[in-house]
Design a protein around this motif. Sequence first.
Motif, PDB file in Angstrom:
ATOM      1  N   LYS A 193      -4.694  12.009  -4.417  1.00 39.06           N
ATOM      2  CA  LYS A 193      -4.098  10.864  -5.094  1.00 39.06           C
ATOM      3  C   LYS A 193      -2.808  10.433  -4.386  1.00 39.06           C
ATOM      4  O   LYS A 193      -2.575   9.250  -4.158  1.00 39.06           O
ATOM      5  CB  LYS A 193      -3.797  11.228  -6.552  1.00 39.06           C
ATOM      6  N   ALA A 194      -1.981  11.438  -4.018  1.00 38.47           N
ATOM      7  CA  ALA A 194      -0.723  11.126  -3.330  1.00 38.47           C
ATOM      8  C   ALA A 194      -1.008  10.457  -1.995  1.00 38.47           C
ATOM      9  O   ALA A 194      -0.314   9.522  -1.586  1.00 38.47           O
ATOM     10  CB  ALA A 194       0.093  12.397  -3.132  1.00 38.47           C
ATOM     11  N   PHE A 195      -2.052  10.931  -1.323  1.00 39.84           N
ATOM     12  CA  PHE A 195      -2.413  10.348  -0.034  1.00 39.84           C
ATOM     13  C   PHE A 195      -2.853   8.896  -0.211  1.00 39.84           C
ATOM     14  O   PHE A 195      -2.403   8.007   0.522  1.00 39.84           O
ATOM     15  CB  PHE A 195      -3.522  11.185   0.621  1.00 39.84           C
ATOM     16  N   VAL A 196      -3.689   8.659  -1.209  1.00 34.19           N
ATOM     17  CA  VAL A 196      -4.146   7.289  -1.477  1.00 34.19           C
ATOM     18  C   VAL A 196      -2.959   6.399  -1.860  1.00 34.19           C
ATOM     19  O   VAL A 196      -2.826   5.269  -1.376  1.00 34.19           O
ATOM     20  CB  VAL A 196      -5.230   7.278  -2.584  1.00 34.19           C
ATOM     21  N   ASN A 197      -2.063   6.922  -2.711  1.00 36.58           N
ATOM     22  CA  ASN A 197      -0.856   6.159  -3.059  1.00 36.58           C
ATOM     23  C   ASN A 197      -0.042   5.807  -1.827  1.00 36.58           C
ATOM     24  O   ASN A 197       0.488   4.711  -1.705  1.00 36.58           O
ATOM     25  CB  ASN A 197       0.040   6.969  -4.003  1.00 36.58           C
ATOM     26  N   ASN A 198       0.065   6.783  -0.931  1.00 36.39           N
ATOM     27  CA  ASN A 198       0.809   6.578   0.309  1.00 36.39           C
ATOM     28  C   ASN A 198       0.216   5.413   1.102  1.00 36.39           C
ATOM     29  O   ASN A 198       0.928   4.570   1.625  1.00 36.39           O
ATOM     30  CB  ASN A 198       0.758   7.852   1.159  1.00 36.39           C
ATOM     31  N   ILE A 199      -1.126   5.390   1.164  1.00 37.67           N
ATOM     32  CA  ILE A 199      -1.816   4.323   1.892  1.00 37.67           C
ATOM     33  C   ILE A 199      -1.597   2.972   1.202  1.00 37.67           C
ATOM     34  O   ILE A 199      -1.283   1.973   1.858  1.00 37.67           O
ATOM     35  CB  ILE A 199      -3.330   4.627   1.996  1.00 37.67           C
ATOM     36  N   LYS A 200      -1.717   2.946  -0.135  1.00 37.79           N
ATOM     37  CA  LYS A 200      -1.489   1.694  -0.883  1.00 37.79           C
ATOM     38  C   LYS A 200      -0.078   1.186  -0.627  1.00 37.79           C
ATOM     39  O   LYS A 200       0.141   0.021  -0.312  1.00 37.79           O
ATOM     40  CB  LYS A 200      -1.623   1.945  -2.391  1.00 37.79           C
ATOM     41  N   PHE A 201       0.879   2.090  -0.783  1.00 37.51           N
ATOM     42  CA  PHE A 201       2.289   1.768  -0.604  1.00 37.51           C
ATOM     43  C   PHE A 201       2.517   1.237   0.809  1.00 37.51           C
ATOM     44  O   PHE A 201       3.126   0.189   1.018  1.00 37.51           O
ATOM     45  CB  PHE A 201       3.102   3.039  -0.851  1.00 37.51           C
ATOM     46  N   MET A 202       1.948   1.946   1.793  1.00 38.63           N
ATOM     47  CA  MET A 202       2.140   1.567   3.188  1.00 38.63           C
ATOM     48  C   MET A 202       1.544   0.189   3.470  1.00 38.63           C
ATOM     49  O   MET A 202       2.204  -0.659   4.057  1.00 38.63           O
ATOM     50  CB  MET A 202       1.478   2.608   4.084  1.00 38.63           C
ATOM     51  N   LEU A 203       0.313  -0.052   3.021  1.00 37.31           N
ATOM     52  CA  LEU A 203      -0.333  -1.329   3.314  1.00 37.31           C
ATOM     53  C   LEU A 203       0.439  -2.484   2.691  1.00 37.31           C
ATOM     54  O   LEU A 203       0.682  -3.510   3.333  1.00 37.31           O
ATOM     55  CB  LEU A 203      -1.782  -1.326   2.810  1.00 37.31           C
ATOM     56  N   PHE A 204       0.853  -2.311   1.431  1.00 29.36           N
ATOM     57  CA  PHE A 204       1.602  -3.371   0.755  1.00 29.36           C
ATOM     58  C   PHE A 204       2.896  -3.679   1.523  1.00 29.36           C
ATOM     59  O   PHE A 204       3.179  -4.826   1.861  1.00 29.36           O
ATOM     60  CB  PHE A 204       1.929  -2.944  -0.679  1.00 29.36           C
ATOM     61  N   VAL A 205       3.649  -2.633   1.819  1.00 34.19           N
ATOM     62  CA  VAL A 205       4.928  -2.828   2.503  1.00 34.19           C
ATOM     63  C   VAL A 205       4.697  -3.404   3.898  1.00 34.19           C
ATOM     64  O   VAL A 205       5.370  -4.339   4.333  1.00 34.19           O
ATOM     65  CB  VAL A 205       5.719  -1.502   2.589  1.00 34.19           C
ATOM     66  N   LEU A 206       3.695  -2.855   4.592  1.00 33.66           N
ATOM     67  CA  LEU A 206       3.408  -3.294   5.957  1.00 33.66           C
ATOM     68  C   LEU A 206       3.109  -4.793   5.988  1.00 33.66           C
ATOM     69  O   LEU A 206       3.679  -5.532   6.788  1.00 33.66           O
ATOM     70  CB  LEU A 206       2.220  -2.504   6.495  1.00 33.66           C
ATOM     71  N   ILE A 207       2.230  -5.245   5.102  1.00 35.62           N
ATOM     72  CA  ILE A 207       1.843  -6.652   5.115  1.00 35.62           C
ATOM     73  C   ILE A 207       3.026  -7.547   4.745  1.00 35.62           C
ATOM     74  O   ILE A 207       3.410  -8.435   5.507  1.00 35.62           O
ATOM     75  CB  ILE A 207       0.657  -6.894   4.152  1.00 35.62           C
ATOM     76  N   PHE A 208       3.641  -7.282   3.592  1.00 32.82           N
ATOM     77  CA  PHE A 208       4.669  -8.211   3.124  1.00 32.82           C
ATOM     78  C   PHE A 208       5.937  -8.138   3.963  1.00 32.82           C
ATOM     79  O   PHE A 208       6.540  -9.150   4.289  1.00 32.82           O
ATOM     80  CB  PHE A 208       4.963  -7.974   1.640  1.00 32.82           C
ATOM     81  N   GLN A 209       6.339  -6.935   4.329  1.00 34.10           N
ATOM     82  CA  GLN A 209       7.578  -6.808   5.100  1.00 34.10           C
ATOM     83  C   GLN A 209       7.440  -7.453   6.472  1.00 34.10           C
ATOM     84  O   GLN A 209       8.343  -8.146   6.938  1.00 34.10           O
ATOM     85  CB  GLN A 209       7.934  -5.330   5.230  1.00 34.10           C
ATOM     86  N   THR A 210       6.294  -7.253   7.119  1.00 40.64           N
ATOM     87  CA  THR A 210       6.098  -7.824   8.454  1.00 40.64           C
ATOM     88  C   THR A 210       6.021  -9.347   8.384  1.00 40.64           C
ATOM     89  O   THR A 210       6.690 -10.046   9.142  1.00 40.64           O
ATOM     90  CB  THR A 210       4.813  -7.259   9.104  1.00 40.64           C
ATOM     91  N   VAL A 211       5.227  -9.860   7.442  1.00 40.19           N
ATOM     92  CA  VAL A 211       5.082 -11.317   7.337  1.00 40.19           C
ATOM     93  C   VAL A 211       6.423 -11.968   6.985  1.00 40.19           C
ATOM     94  O   VAL A 211       6.855 -12.919   7.645  1.00 40.19           O
ATOM     95  CB  VAL A 211       4.002 -11.679   6.294  1.00 40.19           C
TER      96      VAL A 211
END
Lengths: 269, 293
Positions: free
Chosen positions: B66-84
């Motif tokens: 679960k923590a790993f999946v959360n990490n991926i969710k967190f990373m993808l969200f931040v990666l997309i919005f922060q980069t854009v």
Amino acid sequence: MKAFKIILLSLFALVIIIPLIAVIFTTFKSTTEVFANILGVPESFRFDNYVSIFVDQPMARYFMNSVIVTLFSVTFTIFFASLIAYAITRMFGWIGVVFFSLFTLGMMVPAQVNMIPLYQLVFDLGLTNSLLGLILVNISVTMPVAIFIMSGFMKSIPKTLFEAARIDGASEWKMYRKIAIPLSIPSIAATSIFLFVMHWNDLLYPLLFITKNEYKTLPLALLEFQGEYATNYPMLFTGVLIASAPMVLAYLFLQRYFIEGVTAGAVKG
Amino acid sequence: MNFRKNKSLFLFLLPGLILYSIFFIVPTINAVIYSFTDWDGLSPDFNVVGFDNYINIVTNDSIFLKAFVNNIKFMLFVLIFQTVFSLIFAMFLIKNTKTNIFLRALYFFPTILSSVSVAFIWTFIYDPSIGVLNTVLDSINLGFLKQSWLGNQDLAIFSVAVTQVWFHTGQMLIIFVAGLQAIPKDLYEVADMEGARKWDRFRFVTWPMIAPSATIVMAYTTIQSFKAFDLIFAMTRGGPNYSTEILATLIYSTAFRSFEFGYASAQSVIFMIVIALITVAQFRLLRASRVQE
């Protein structure tokens, strides 16, 4: 397009400014006033919360601890790392490469990996609840990134400068002091600021090693206010403001260096 | 001669090397050793259990997953919005005018705050009863959107991710501005002469030229989101019900709440491997994007 640009830029500016102003305003409010008027201007600018946080909490102690830990950690990281960066750039052949890799590989190891053995080690050395333990650990864990940034910079110093000094009979120590350091001032400044921000704000290591009020640094103290004040935002934010004040003041005057420094850590690290 | 020269330089290495060995290298090796034991961190004795911890984590640890999946969710969200966001704002603020320099400095500001301070500010914004966000929603007649932003298990990890974007977008913007300013002007002139539209200019000049900066931003954002321990710990402690637990916070609580030092060490070694794989991948990408230049 132009209108779109202005709207977007102002919106993001507001998203940054409004919370910050709300924090400042809240420090002048009572809890009931916050409930009644969450974003508005406080009824009066009284310093009750500032007084009571210094009365209720050993704030001055926390502040001093943060100052001591940050100053010593930054100074010694820079000193040791610049010596190493110098040695690495001056060493011949593969020996320099080996040491460079040994230190910079450390950047790949997340803090959570060595935190358990470190906790044990600091305990065994009797350094739990001491600022010295915190400083020694801080120096060790931030050396890799400091070495990385500074050795990149020192490599760009022309070799002929060292050769000329060598012919004049200068020792390595003298060349380090008279050539390498003066010419690396920009990278030393950037690295120092990067480290200042990092050590001043660090939570993990104080959380691991410090349990007594006497030795707490500001971030750890703030974290524990959460338990004590729960949703008493005026007190929490007064703490936030006091803890952030030195960085904010420094940022106002040294903006450019902050931006360069904090970003140097990102790009190079 | 070479060796003698190196010999005096070894003295330069000494103070740093001693500290680094004691407080970094040895603990890192010890973490690997602990990971093969069932040590609880308290009692003097423990058993060597071989790969049991690792096998358990991979086959039988739903919270780690679960923590790993959360990490991926967190990373993808931040990666997309922060980069854009940081790229768009960097393109808006590329010229060194007074207003632009001021805005860059303003956007950068949160970066210098501590994670604990940022966590408090956003707990205040998200507070379900008196929070800023719910109050604002009420006042613009969007009251039906009101939420317990950090209490809702499906939403909490994204609420924390928004905070992370607020925290670090300004920093990434600076990297992009530097990258954009380094693009030679004549490339745009050539594009204009060929009759390129705005989108073409971006697609065929800007984007290929800032690919290296973009790689740096994305790589750094990824690593940062795996290491967001301070922020998440101060905001939610990984709760409610592990819904904001990421690997870094999980390892901490396995070690210092459940006192399973051996097991937590094994979790941390896997964590290190994940980070190493990402770092290697990002270096590959970086090299590939440089070759294109």
